[in-house]
Design a protein around this motif. Structure first.
Motif, short mmCIF file in Angstrom:
data_model
loop_
_atom_site.label_atom_id
_atom_site.label_comp_id
_atom_site.label_asym_id
_atom_site.label_seq_id
_atom_site.Cartn_x
_atom_site.Cartn_y
_atom_site.Cartn_z
N LYS A 26 0.83 -1.21 0.00
CA LYS A 26 0.00 0.00 0.00
C LYS A 26 0.86 1.25 0.00
O LYS A 26 0.58 2.22 -0.69
CB LYS A 26 -0.95 0.01 1.21
CG LYS A 26 -2.10 -0.93 1.07
CD LYS A 26 -3.03 -0.83 2.27
CE LYS A 26 -4.22 -1.74 2.14
NZ LYS A 26 -5.15 -1.61 3.27
N TYR A 29 2.37 1.70 -3.46
CA TYR A 29 1.34 2.16 -4.37
C TYR A 29 1.08 3.65 -4.16
O TYR A 29 0.99 4.41 -5.12
CB TYR A 29 0.05 1.35 -4.18
CG TYR A 29 -1.06 1.78 -5.09
CD1 TYR A 29 -1.08 1.40 -6.42
CD2 TYR A 29 -2.09 2.60 -4.62
CE1 TYR A 29 -2.09 1.80 -7.26
CE2 TYR A 29 -3.11 3.01 -5.44
CZ TYR A 29 -3.11 2.61 -6.78
OH TYR A 29 -4.12 3.02 -7.61
N ALA A 30 0.97 4.05 -2.90
CA ALA A 30 0.73 5.46 -2.59
C ALA A 30 1.88 6.33 -3.09
O ALA A 30 1.66 7.41 -3.65
CB ALA A 30 0.51 5.66 -1.09
N ARG A 31 3.13 5.86 -2.89
CA ARG A 31 4.29 6.62 -3.38
C ARG A 31 4.27 6.72 -4.91
O ARG A 31 4.57 7.76 -5.47
CB ARG A 31 5.59 5.98 -2.91
CG ARG A 31 5.95 6.30 -1.48
CD ARG A 31 7.38 5.92 -1.15
NE ARG A 31 7.67 4.51 -1.35
CZ ARG A 31 7.61 3.57 -0.43
NH1 ARG A 31 7.28 3.88 0.81
NH2 ARG A 31 7.90 2.32 -0.73
N ALA A 32 3.91 5.63 -5.56
CA ALA A 32 3.83 5.63 -7.03
C ALA A 32 2.75 6.60 -7.50
O ALA A 32 2.96 7.36 -8.46
CB ALA A 32 3.56 4.23 -7.56
N GLU A 33 1.61 6.59 -6.85
CA GLU A 33 0.53 7.50 -7.21
C GLU A 33 0.96 8.96 -6.98
O GLU A 33 0.69 9.83 -7.81
CB GLU A 33 -0.74 7.20 -6.42
CG GLU A 33 -1.46 5.96 -6.89
CD GLU A 33 -2.04 6.12 -8.28
OE1 GLU A 33 -2.75 7.11 -8.54
OE2 GLU A 33 -1.77 5.25 -9.12
N ASP A 34 1.63 9.21 -5.86
CA ASP A 34 2.13 10.57 -5.60
C ASP A 34 3.14 10.98 -6.66
O ASP A 34 3.14 12.12 -7.13
CB ASP A 34 2.77 10.65 -4.20
CG ASP A 34 1.75 10.56 -3.07
OD1 ASP A 34 0.54 10.69 -3.35
OD2 ASP A 34 2.18 10.33 -1.92
N LEU A 36 3.31 9.88 -9.75
CA LEU A 36 2.58 10.11 -10.99
C LEU A 36 1.89 11.46 -10.96
O LEU A 36 1.97 12.23 -11.92
CB LEU A 36 1.56 9.00 -11.23
CG LEU A 36 0.66 9.16 -12.45
CD1 LEU A 36 1.48 9.25 -13.73
CD2 LEU A 36 -0.33 8.00 -12.53
N ASP A 37 1.22 11.77 -9.86
CA ASP A 37 0.56 13.08 -9.74
C ASP A 37 1.56 14.21 -9.89
O ASP A 37 1.29 15.20 -10.58
CB ASP A 37 -0.16 13.19 -8.39
CG ASP A 37 -1.38 12.29 -8.29
OD1 ASP A 37 -1.87 11.82 -9.34
OD2 ASP A 37 -1.83 12.03 -7.16
N TYR A 117 5.03 4.62 -15.61
CA TYR A 117 3.69 4.57 -15.04
C TYR A 117 2.67 3.97 -16.01
O TYR A 117 1.48 4.24 -15.92
CB TYR A 117 3.25 5.98 -14.63
CG TYR A 117 4.06 6.55 -13.49
CD1 TYR A 117 3.94 6.04 -12.21
CD2 TYR A 117 4.96 7.59 -13.71
CE1 TYR A 117 4.68 6.56 -11.16
CE2 TYR A 117 5.70 8.12 -12.66
CZ TYR A 117 5.56 7.60 -11.39
OH TYR A 117 6.29 8.10 -10.36
N ALA A 120 -0.32 2.39 -14.39
CA ALA A 120 -1.04 3.18 -13.37
C ALA A 120 -2.40 3.60 -13.92
O ALA A 120 -2.53 3.92 -15.10
CB ALA A 120 -0.22 4.40 -12.98
N ARG A 122 -4.09 6.30 -13.65
CA ARG A 122 -4.18 7.67 -14.18
C ARG A 122 -3.01 8.00 -15.11
O ARG A 122 -2.72 9.15 -15.35
CB ARG A 122 -4.25 8.65 -13.03
CG ARG A 122 -5.54 8.52 -12.25
CD ARG A 122 -5.78 9.62 -11.24
NE ARG A 122 -4.62 10.09 -10.52
CZ ARG A 122 -4.19 9.63 -9.34
NH1 ARG A 122 -4.83 8.66 -8.76
NH2 ARG A 122 -3.14 10.15 -8.75
#
Length: 154
Positions: A26, A29-34, A36-37, A117, A120, A122
């Protein structure tokens, strides 16, 4: 009793390991999403600046066309003004070359991030920014070609 105790300890340890693994997944995943954002925000910011450069280059081409038209109607002192015009065009082309090089660097970075990404949810937002960058590079290249043709008297 001893077997139950061992089973409880081993089961608890297994649950702890599994829980830790899920928590780590988790966090990744959160670091990857951050990441990507952040990549999308940065690409959007660069593309905003690049869009302003494209608008300025488009305006410059129009201004240089008008300037060339005025020079073509002048008789006296035309050769000195034409030489200055040619020098200015050469500087304009050089500046566009630099802008194109920077835009290509940004494009290459975005391509790398799109690959990173790819899976991902997004990731499409980053692909959209990459497409925008590529369109801006095409426009700047067209403007550079037009400025060069003005310098050649076409």
């Amino acid at each position: 009793g001893r077997g139950a105790l061992m089973g409880g300890v081993l089961g608890g340890f297994g649950g702890l390991v599994d829980g830790t693994d899920v928590a780590e997944k988790k966090r990744r995943y959160a670091r990857a999403e951050d990441g990507l954002d952040s990549a999308i925000r940065n690409a959007r910011t660069r593309n905003g600046k690049l869009a302003r450069v494209v608008r300025a280059a488009d305006s410059l081409v129009g201004a240089r066309r008008a300037e060339l038209a005025r020079l073509e109607t002048e008789e006296a002192g035309g050769s000195a003004r034409r030489a200055e015009f040619k020098r200015a065009l050469d500087e304009d082309v050089s500046e566009l070359d630099q802008a194109i090089a920077k835009a290509r660097t940004a494009r290459d970075e975005a391509k790398s991030l799109v690959d990173r990404y790819r899976d991902a949810p997004r990731g499409g937002g980053l692909q959209k920014e990459l497409s925008s960058n590529e369109g801006a590079i095409r426009r700047l290249t067209e403007d550079r070609t037009q400025l060069r043709s003005l310098g050649a008297g076409r």
